[in-house]
Motif scaffolding. Structure first.
Motif, PDB file in Angstrom:
ATOM      1  N   ARG A 156      -0.187  -2.646  -4.359  1.00  0.00           N
ATOM      2  CA  ARG A 156      -1.238  -1.625  -4.416  1.00  0.00           C
ATOM      3  C   ARG A 156      -0.859  -0.384  -3.607  1.00  0.00           C
ATOM      4  O   ARG A 156      -1.321   0.724  -3.903  1.00  0.00           O
ATOM      5  CB  ARG A 156      -2.565  -2.188  -3.899  1.00  0.00           C
ATOM      6  CG  ARG A 156      -3.290  -3.067  -4.886  1.00  0.00           C
ATOM      7  CD  ARG A 156      -4.702  -3.375  -4.432  1.00  0.00           C
ATOM      8  NE  ARG A 156      -5.282  -4.495  -5.134  1.00  0.00           N
ATOM      9  CZ  ARG A 156      -5.816  -4.435  -6.346  1.00  0.00           C
ATOM     10  NH1 ARG A 156      -5.819  -3.280  -6.986  1.00  0.00           N
ATOM     11  NH2 ARG A 156      -6.330  -5.505  -6.917  1.00  0.00           N
ATOM     12  N   THR A 157      -0.036  -0.554  -2.579  1.00  0.00           N
ATOM     13  CA  THR A 157       0.381   0.614  -1.787  1.00  0.00           C
ATOM     14  C   THR A 157       1.334   1.507  -2.574  1.00  0.00           C
ATOM     15  O   THR A 157       1.486   2.689  -2.256  1.00  0.00           O
ATOM     16  CB  THR A 157       1.067   0.165  -0.483  1.00  0.00           C
ATOM     17  OG1 THR A 157       2.270  -0.544  -0.793  1.00  0.00           O
ATOM     18  CG2 THR A 157       0.146  -0.736   0.327  1.00  0.00           C
ATOM     19  N   HIS A 158       1.980   0.953  -3.603  1.00  0.00           N
ATOM     20  CA  HIS A 158       2.898   1.723  -4.441  1.00  0.00           C
ATOM     21  C   HIS A 158       2.287   2.035  -5.810  1.00  0.00           C
ATOM     22  O   HIS A 158       2.694   2.993  -6.464  1.00  0.00           O
ATOM     23  CB  HIS A 158       4.193   0.941  -4.675  1.00  0.00           C
ATOM     24  CG  HIS A 158       4.891   0.549  -3.415  1.00  0.00           C
ATOM     25  ND1 HIS A 158       5.739   1.394  -2.729  1.00  0.00           N
ATOM     26  CD2 HIS A 158       4.872  -0.614  -2.703  1.00  0.00           C
ATOM     27  CE1 HIS A 158       6.208   0.771  -1.653  1.00  0.00           C
ATOM     28  NE2 HIS A 158       5.703  -0.446  -1.624  1.00  0.00           N
ATOM     29  N   ALA A 159       1.331   1.209  -6.226  1.00  0.00           N
ATOM     30  CA  ALA A 159       0.776   1.318  -7.578  1.00  0.00           C
ATOM     31  C   ALA A 159      -0.731   1.065  -7.524  1.00  0.00           C
ATOM     32  O   ALA A 159      -1.192  -0.019  -7.909  1.00  0.00           O
ATOM     33  CB  ALA A 159       1.455   0.315  -8.494  1.00  0.00           C
ATOM     34  N   PRO A 160      -1.504   2.035  -7.053  1.00  0.00           N
ATOM     35  CA  PRO A 160      -2.950   1.817  -6.910  1.00  0.00           C
ATOM     36  C   PRO A 160      -3.635   1.398  -8.199  1.00  0.00           C
ATOM     37  O   PRO A 160      -4.596   0.627  -8.183  1.00  0.00           O
ATOM     38  CB  PRO A 160      -3.460   3.186  -6.420  1.00  0.00           C
ATOM     39  CG  PRO A 160      -2.270   3.833  -5.794  1.00  0.00           C
ATOM     40  CD  PRO A 160      -1.081   3.362  -6.577  1.00  0.00           C
ATOM     41  N   ASN A 161      -3.155   1.887  -9.346  1.00  0.00           N
ATOM     42  CA  ASN A 161      -3.764   1.535 -10.628  1.00  0.00           C
ATOM     43  C   ASN A 161      -2.971   0.478 -11.382  1.00  0.00           C
ATOM     44  O   ASN A 161      -3.208   0.237 -12.562  1.00  0.00           O
ATOM     45  CB  ASN A 161      -3.926   2.785 -11.500  1.00  0.00           C
ATOM     46  CG  ASN A 161      -2.578   3.406 -11.862  1.00  0.00           C
ATOM     47  OD1 ASN A 161      -1.539   2.990 -11.365  1.00  0.00           O
ATOM     48  ND2 ASN A 161      -2.598   4.403 -12.731  1.00  0.00           N
TER      49      ASN A 161
ATOM     50  N   SER B 235      -1.426  -7.201  -3.325  1.00  0.00           N
ATOM     51  CA  SER B 235      -1.794  -6.411  -2.142  1.00  0.00           C
ATOM     52  C   SER B 235      -0.650  -5.498  -1.717  1.00  0.00           C
ATOM     53  O   SER B 235      -0.856  -4.317  -1.399  1.00  0.00           O
ATOM     54  CB  SER B 235      -2.179  -7.350  -0.993  1.00  0.00           C
ATOM     55  OG  SER B 235      -2.488  -6.615   0.170  1.00  0.00           O
TER      56      SER B 235
ATOM     57  N   THR C  64       9.610   3.441  -8.135  1.00  0.00           N
ATOM     58  CA  THR C  64       9.299   2.198  -7.426  1.00  0.00           C
ATOM     59  C   THR C  64      10.019   1.011  -8.059  1.00  0.00           C
ATOM     60  O   THR C  64      10.541   0.131  -7.351  1.00  0.00           O
ATOM     61  CB  THR C  64       7.786   1.958  -7.409  1.00  0.00           C
ATOM     62  OG1 THR C  64       7.157   3.018  -6.682  1.00  0.00           O
ATOM     63  CG2 THR C  64       7.435   0.634  -6.748  1.00  0.00           C
TER      64      THR C  64
END
Length: 306
Positions: free
Chosen positions: A152-157, A149, A164
């Motif tokens: 996901r804010t740094h690496a959506p995929n 979770s 990062t």
């Protein structure tokens, strides 16, 4: 169908043997299966220990580019990114004798500061840290919803990228999340306890069987400990326990833990595939169909005594 292949650790001959056994052949610069709907998911740790780092990386990259494989990052790729990158106070991963020894086979092929090393480090940084696809989950060491979770804010995929990952070296929450997925949870042993791991390094932290839901004892939850009697008796403090992997969650595949006991499913929907291919053990694989809800030990392929 996906053929899931775990930690290769520079053992290109084992990789070629496994791909061949699965019916893949090399064609047009990449390994492909006659069934166009069949591909590989690699679980990371492509480098270190074995002498064929470059060949392994080239095979994996060519398959990804050809669309016949997907791959995620392991802790050895993360360590390499930090080892070869500089921060304000020097290398982001210290160049200690232990760290150099762990990374020496890669350095033998791609010396520090060489163009080849830089090119592969840049490639590694674009690998996803986790993969969720067709009702299946793939991660190198631990599936942890809290860490995912945050990431996901740094690496959506799933792919964090170099900026990062470099920041993760000095940002504690980000580092914790990245390392939870690539290295798994570890807990400090009580004062006076330690053990030697398979690499003969003295450890005062213990890796956890994070998927277990009901176990509380040190000797039940410990993994990658050659002699379990070296662990304390009694229970791990509650603050160090993991919630376990839900029984109704999608099947999850991972490597990392160098299993040497008789093969087993960690749970009906949890499977570790690392059987010491980086040393004397076999490189195994598991064929899985999208949407599968339960795993079967009988489907494990290529397993010989470790």
């Amino acid at each position: 169908m996906y053929d899931v292949i775990p930690d290769i650790h520079g053992m290109a001959d084992k990789l070629v043997h496994r791909l061949t056994a699965l019916g893949y052949t090399e064609s047009k610069g990449a390994w492909r299966h006659a069934d166009p709907d069949r591909s590989v998911v690699f679980l990371g740790d492509f480098i270190d220990r074995g002498p064929q780092n470059g060949r392994v990386l080239s095979i994996v990259r060519a398959m990804i580019e050809a669309g016949t494989a997907r791959a995620i990052m392991g802790n050895h790729e993360l360590n390499a990114i930090h080892f070869h990158s500089q921060g304000d106070r020097g290398p982001l991963r210290d160049h200690t004798p232990d760290n150099r020894r762990q990374h020496e086979s890669f350095l033998a092929e791609f010396p520090l500061g060489s163009p080849g090393a830089r090119a592969w480090i840049d490639w590694m940084a674009d690998l996803p840290i986790w993969l969720e696809r067709d009702g299946l989950r793939f991660v190198h060491a631990c599936w942890d919803e809290g860490a995912i979770s945050l990431l996901r804010t740094h690496a959506p995929n799933g792919s964090a990228g170099m900026d990062t990952l470099l920041r993760a070296a000095t940002d504690p929450p980000l580092r914790h999340a990245v390392e939870m997925l690539t290295k798994g949870p570890e807990v400090p042993l009580p004062q006076g306890y330690s053990f030697k791991d398979k690499g003969q390094r003295t450890r005062t932290d213990m890796r956890l069987r994070w998927w277990l839901r009901d176990a509380t004892a040190w000797r039940s939850l410990g993994i990658s400990v050659p002699h379990r009697e070296q662990l304390p008796e009694g229970d791990i403090p509650a603050r160090h326990r993991m919630p376990g992997y839900p029984a109704d969650a999608p099947p999850v595949f991972f490597g990392h833990y160098w299993l040497e006991d008789a093969p087993e499913l960690q749970a009906p929907n949890v499977l570790c595939l690392d059987y010491c291919a980086g040393k004397e053990g076999p490189l195994v694989s598991y064929p899985v169909v999208p949407g599968a809800r339960r795993l079967e030990l009988a489907r494990l392929q290529g397993l010989d005594p470790c």
